[in-house]
Scaffold this motif. Structure first.
Motif, PDB file in Angstrom:
ATOM      1  N   ASN A 219       0.212  12.171  10.186  1.00  0.00           N
ATOM      2  CA  ASN A 219       0.645  12.127   8.784  1.00  0.00           C
ATOM      3  C   ASN A 219       0.401  10.720   8.241  1.00  0.00           C
ATOM      4  O   ASN A 219       1.320   9.909   8.099  1.00  0.00           O
ATOM      5  CB  ASN A 219       2.124  12.504   8.678  1.00  0.00           C
ATOM      6  CG  ASN A 219       2.606  12.511   7.234  1.00  0.00           C
ATOM      7  OD1 ASN A 219       1.839  12.753   6.305  1.00  0.00           O
ATOM      8  ND2 ASN A 219       3.883  12.229   7.039  1.00  0.00           N
ATOM      9  N   LEU A 220      -0.841  10.432   7.952  1.00  0.00           N
ATOM     10  CA  LEU A 220      -1.266   9.077   7.616  1.00  0.00           C
ATOM     11  C   LEU A 220      -1.589   8.913   6.133  1.00  0.00           C
ATOM     12  O   LEU A 220      -1.991   9.865   5.465  1.00  0.00           O
ATOM     13  CB  LEU A 220      -2.520   8.720   8.427  1.00  0.00           C
ATOM     14  CG  LEU A 220      -2.460   8.962   9.934  1.00  0.00           C
ATOM     15  CD1 LEU A 220      -3.822   8.663  10.546  1.00  0.00           C
ATOM     16  CD2 LEU A 220      -1.368   8.110  10.574  1.00  0.00           C
ATOM     17  N   TYR A 221      -1.429   7.691   5.652  1.00  0.00           N
ATOM     18  CA  TYR A 221      -2.003   7.340   4.351  1.00  0.00           C
ATOM     19  C   TYR A 221      -3.513   7.246   4.508  1.00  0.00           C
ATOM     20  O   TYR A 221      -4.050   7.228   5.623  1.00  0.00           O
ATOM     21  CB  TYR A 221      -1.456   5.993   3.869  1.00  0.00           C
ATOM     22  CG  TYR A 221      -0.009   6.031   3.423  1.00  0.00           C
ATOM     23  CD1 TYR A 221       0.328   6.520   2.169  1.00  0.00           C
ATOM     24  CD2 TYR A 221       1.004   5.578   4.260  1.00  0.00           C
ATOM     25  CE1 TYR A 221       1.651   6.548   1.747  1.00  0.00           C
ATOM     26  CE2 TYR A 221       2.331   5.605   3.854  1.00  0.00           C
ATOM     27  CZ  TYR A 221       2.656   6.098   2.595  1.00  0.00           C
ATOM     28  OH  TYR A 221       3.962   6.135   2.186  1.00  0.00           O
ATOM     29  N   SER A 222      -4.207   7.165   3.383  1.00  0.00           N
ATOM     30  CA  SER A 222      -5.663   7.077   3.479  1.00  0.00           C
ATOM     31  C   SER A 222      -6.201   6.000   2.536  1.00  0.00           C
ATOM     32  O   SER A 222      -5.901   4.828   2.702  1.00  0.00           O
ATOM     33  CB  SER A 222      -6.277   8.452   3.192  1.00  0.00           C
ATOM     34  OG  SER A 222      -7.678   8.401   3.287  1.00  0.00           O
ATOM     35  N   ASN A 223      -6.934   6.403   1.507  1.00  0.00           N
ATOM     36  CA  ASN A 223      -7.670   5.409   0.722  1.00  0.00           C
ATOM     37  C   ASN A 223      -6.787   4.539  -0.171  1.00  0.00           C
ATOM     38  O   ASN A 223      -5.867   5.033  -0.834  1.00  0.00           O
ATOM     39  CB  ASN A 223      -8.723   6.103  -0.143  1.00  0.00           C
ATOM     40  CG  ASN A 223      -9.939   6.511   0.651  1.00  0.00           C
ATOM     41  OD1 ASN A 223      -9.882   6.629   1.873  1.00  0.00           O
ATOM     42  ND2 ASN A 223     -11.049   6.714  -0.024  1.00  0.00           N
ATOM     43  N   ALA A 224      -7.131   3.268  -0.185  1.00  0.00           N
ATOM     44  CA  ALA A 224      -6.387   2.284  -0.959  1.00  0.00           C
ATOM     45  C   ALA A 224      -7.349   1.271  -1.565  1.00  0.00           C
ATOM     46  O   ALA A 224      -8.488   1.136  -1.123  1.00  0.00           O
ATOM     47  CB  ALA A 224      -5.391   1.562  -0.056  1.00  0.00           C
ATOM     48  N   ILE A 225      -6.873   0.573  -2.577  1.00  0.00           N
ATOM     49  CA  ILE A 225      -7.602  -0.584  -3.094  1.00  0.00           C
ATOM     50  C   ILE A 225      -7.308  -1.740  -2.153  1.00  0.00           C
ATOM     51  O   ILE A 225      -6.154  -2.101  -1.918  1.00  0.00           O
ATOM     52  CB  ILE A 225      -7.152  -0.950  -4.526  1.00  0.00           C
ATOM     53  CG1 ILE A 225      -7.297   0.250  -5.458  1.00  0.00           C
ATOM     54  CG2 ILE A 225      -7.965  -2.140  -5.035  1.00  0.00           C
ATOM     55  CD1 ILE A 225      -8.704   0.786  -5.591  1.00  0.00           C
ATOM     56  N   ILE A 226      -8.377  -2.291  -1.595  1.00  0.00           N
ATOM     57  CA  ILE A 226      -8.258  -3.332  -0.578  1.00  0.00           C
ATOM     58  C   ILE A 226      -8.974  -4.582  -1.090  1.00  0.00           C
ATOM     59  O   ILE A 226     -10.093  -4.489  -1.602  1.00  0.00           O
ATOM     60  CB  ILE A 226      -8.876  -2.838   0.742  1.00  0.00           C
ATOM     61  CG1 ILE A 226      -8.012  -1.704   1.308  1.00  0.00           C
ATOM     62  CG2 ILE A 226      -9.010  -3.948   1.765  1.00  0.00           C
ATOM     63  CD1 ILE A 226      -8.693  -0.841   2.314  1.00  0.00           C
ATOM     64  N   VAL A 227      -8.329  -5.720  -0.974  1.00  0.00           N
ATOM     65  CA  VAL A 227      -8.913  -6.964  -1.478  1.00  0.00           C
ATOM     66  C   VAL A 227      -8.919  -8.020  -0.378  1.00  0.00           C
ATOM     67  O   VAL A 227      -8.161  -7.946   0.589  1.00  0.00           O
ATOM     68  CB  VAL A 227      -8.150  -7.500  -2.715  1.00  0.00           C
ATOM     69  CG1 VAL A 227      -8.163  -6.474  -3.846  1.00  0.00           C
ATOM     70  CG2 VAL A 227      -6.712  -7.872  -2.360  1.00  0.00           C
ATOM     71  N   SER A 228      -9.761  -8.998  -0.563  1.00  0.00           N
ATOM     72  CA  SER A 228      -9.866 -10.064   0.431  1.00  0.00           C
ATOM     73  C   SER A 228      -8.676 -11.015   0.346  1.00  0.00           C
ATOM     74  O   SER A 228      -8.082 -11.201  -0.715  1.00  0.00           O
ATOM     75  CB  SER A 228     -11.160 -10.862   0.207  1.00  0.00           C
ATOM     76  OG  SER A 228     -11.089 -11.586  -1.014  1.00  0.00           O
ATOM     77  N   LYS A 229      -8.353 -11.617   1.466  1.00  0.00           N
ATOM     78  CA  LYS A 229      -7.277 -12.604   1.480  1.00  0.00           C
ATOM     79  C   LYS A 229      -7.631 -13.813   0.624  1.00  0.00           C
ATOM     80  O   LYS A 229      -6.764 -14.458   0.033  1.00  0.00           O
ATOM     81  CB  LYS A 229      -6.982 -13.034   2.917  1.00  0.00           C
ATOM     82  CG  LYS A 229      -6.225 -11.991   3.714  1.00  0.00           C
ATOM     83  CD  LYS A 229      -5.954 -12.473   5.132  1.00  0.00           C
ATOM     84  CE  LYS A 229      -5.120 -11.450   5.890  1.00  0.00           C
ATOM     85  NZ  LYS A 229      -4.965 -11.794   7.318  1.00  0.00           N
ATOM     86  N   LYS A 230      -8.915 -14.113   0.554  1.00  0.00           N
ATOM     87  CA  LYS A 230      -9.380 -15.237  -0.254  1.00  0.00           C
ATOM     88  C   LYS A 230      -9.043 -15.003  -1.729  1.00  0.00           C
ATOM     89  O   LYS A 230      -8.558 -15.895  -2.424  1.00  0.00           O
ATOM     90  CB  LYS A 230     -10.892 -15.419  -0.074  1.00  0.00           C
ATOM     91  CG  LYS A 230     -11.496 -16.604  -0.817  1.00  0.00           C
ATOM     92  CD  LYS A 230     -12.981 -16.743  -0.450  1.00  0.00           C
ATOM     93  CE  LYS A 230     -13.590 -18.011  -1.045  1.00  0.00           C
ATOM     94  NZ  LYS A 230     -13.686 -17.966  -2.504  1.00  0.00           N
ATOM     95  N   LEU A 231      -9.293 -13.773  -2.199  1.00  0.00           N
ATOM     96  CA  LEU A 231      -8.995 -13.455  -3.594  1.00  0.00           C
ATOM     97  C   LEU A 231      -7.499 -13.516  -3.851  1.00  0.00           C
ATOM     98  O   LEU A 231      -7.054 -14.037  -4.877  1.00  0.00           O
ATOM     99  CB  LEU A 231      -9.537 -12.058  -3.932  1.00  0.00           C
ATOM    100  CG  LEU A 231      -9.480 -11.645  -5.400  1.00  0.00           C
ATOM    101  CD1 LEU A 231     -10.340 -12.549  -6.261  1.00  0.00           C
ATOM    102  CD2 LEU A 231      -9.920 -10.187  -5.565  1.00  0.00           C
ATOM    103  N   VAL A 232      -6.703 -13.006  -2.922  1.00  0.00           N
ATOM    104  CA  VAL A 232      -5.249 -13.038  -3.065  1.00  0.00           C
ATOM    105  C   VAL A 232      -4.748 -14.474  -3.135  1.00  0.00           C
ATOM    106  O   VAL A 232      -3.888 -14.817  -3.957  1.00  0.00           O
ATOM    107  CB  VAL A 232      -4.579 -12.295  -1.892  1.00  0.00           C
ATOM    108  CG1 VAL A 232      -3.092 -12.621  -1.819  1.00  0.00           C
ATOM    109  CG2 VAL A 232      -4.786 -10.793  -2.024  1.00  0.00           C
TER     110      VAL A 232
END
Length: 345
Positions: A219-232
């Motif tokens: 019972n997993l989550y799936s697609n997400a918006i993922i960003v680089s640590k550099k951008l964060v």
């Protein structure tokens, strides 16, 4: 004595002096972002394109480039190595990446797919009825496919011997064709991606069955918006603007699915709008409509559920390190819960 000509000259002089003050300020510099999607341009990408077409990214100071992808697992390393700033990819692939390369791993900032879409599709007349029946068979999938990357975990949870299964890689556009031509016994993917891609080939729903990972304890989550640590780290305000724009695009798409499909067709004129609208609606129903969104909103996660997902993957894949929830997802960039979608229909 009043002179019209002298008045006009004087007025012109005043206007000339004040014109720079009255002129509009130049537009703020736009931050350029490169984003890689999970798959080809299809109905479920409509909210991203609607956000672009309606100026939400521009309003947030973002000049965005959105490229097609080759599977939901593929964006993770591409964001990690700096090829892209943003990805729409599988959070489980992120968990596995973060377990081994925590310093390089990106982070999820908005989770869209909150129900597990992972499957192995087989022909309706196949003898395969459960994961145990994969043994001795040949399965295929794109190298970056999220379901394929989770297959070792399924093998352990469902107690099947992966070494007795032949797995072959294939080009994403050949997947459904190879399945129906009996070149493989089953194919990895997301249910609605396979279902509607097969439909475009003239394959009816009744001709395919699905062995869904979620039916076997995943019972997993799936697609997400993922960003680089550099951008964060360097531009947190840009990340916040990015998510606000995507969230607004999604809200608009929910109100007007036809506009979302038209935005996809603008970029890929060869799509069949009726099929892509069906794919869009099925994605909402099957992959994004977990009951939890009524309370926490779409985009957010139940942290206890995400912790269990991390534990499942760590144990099933024999990972030597367990990432924390905060390494995988942060809610600091999502809009207030009141502004997140809580009902999709």
């Amino acid at each position: 004595m009043f002179s019209p000509r002298s008045f006009l000259v004087a007025a012109a002089a005043v206007i000339g002096l004040t014109a720079p003050l009255l002129a509009p300020a130049p537009a703020a510099a736009q931050t350029k972002l490169k984003m890689v999607l999970n798959w080809k341009y299809q109905g479920p990408q409509g909210w991203f394109f609607l956000a672009e077409d309606r100026g939400y990214f521009k309003k947030a100071g973002i000049d965005i480039q959105m490229d097609q992808g080759n599977g939901s697992g593929a964006p993770i390393p591409l964001v990690a190595n700096g090829t892209y700033d943003v990805g729409f990819g599988d959070i489980n692939a992120l968990i596995q990446f973060a377990a081994t390369k925590p310093a390089e791993a990106p982070i999820a900032v908005y989770v869209m797919y909150n129900q597990p879409p992972f499957t192995v599709a087989v022909r309706a007349d196949s003898p395969i009825k459960s994961p145990k029946d994969f043994e001795g068979k040949k399965l295929g999938g794109a190298a970056g496919d999220g379901a394929l990357k989770l297959f070792p975990a399924l093998c352990k949870i469902a107690k099947i011997d992966c070494t007795k299964i032949e797995v072959t890689n294939m080009q994403p556009n050949l997947r459904e064709q190879m399945l129906m031509n009996k070149q493989v016994d089953g194919v990895f993917g997301y249910v609605n991606t396979i279902r509607f891609s097969a439909k475009l080939m003239g394959v009816a729903d009744k001709d395919i069955r699905y062995i869904n990972f979620g039916d076997y304890g995943m019972n997993l989550y799936s697609n997400a918006i993922i960003v680089s640590k550099k951008l964060v780290a360097e531009k947190p305000e840009v990340v916040k603007g990015l998510i606000a724009a995507i969230n607004q695009g999604l809200q608009d798409a929910l109100k007007d699915p036809d506009a979302a499909i038209a935005a996809v067709a603008k970029r890929e004129p060869l799509i069949k709008p009726d099929v892509e609208k069906d794919r869009f609606m099925a994605t909402l129903h099957d992959e994004m409509n977990a009951p939890e969104i009524a309370k926490i909103g779409l985009g957010n996660v139940d942290k206890e559920r995400l912790k269990k997902s991390i534990d499942i993957l760590v144990e099933a894949n024999g990972l030597t390190r367990t990432p924390t929830v905060d390494e995988i997802f942060t809610d600091k960039f999502i809009p207030p819960v009141a502004d997140l979608p809580k009902k999709l229909f």
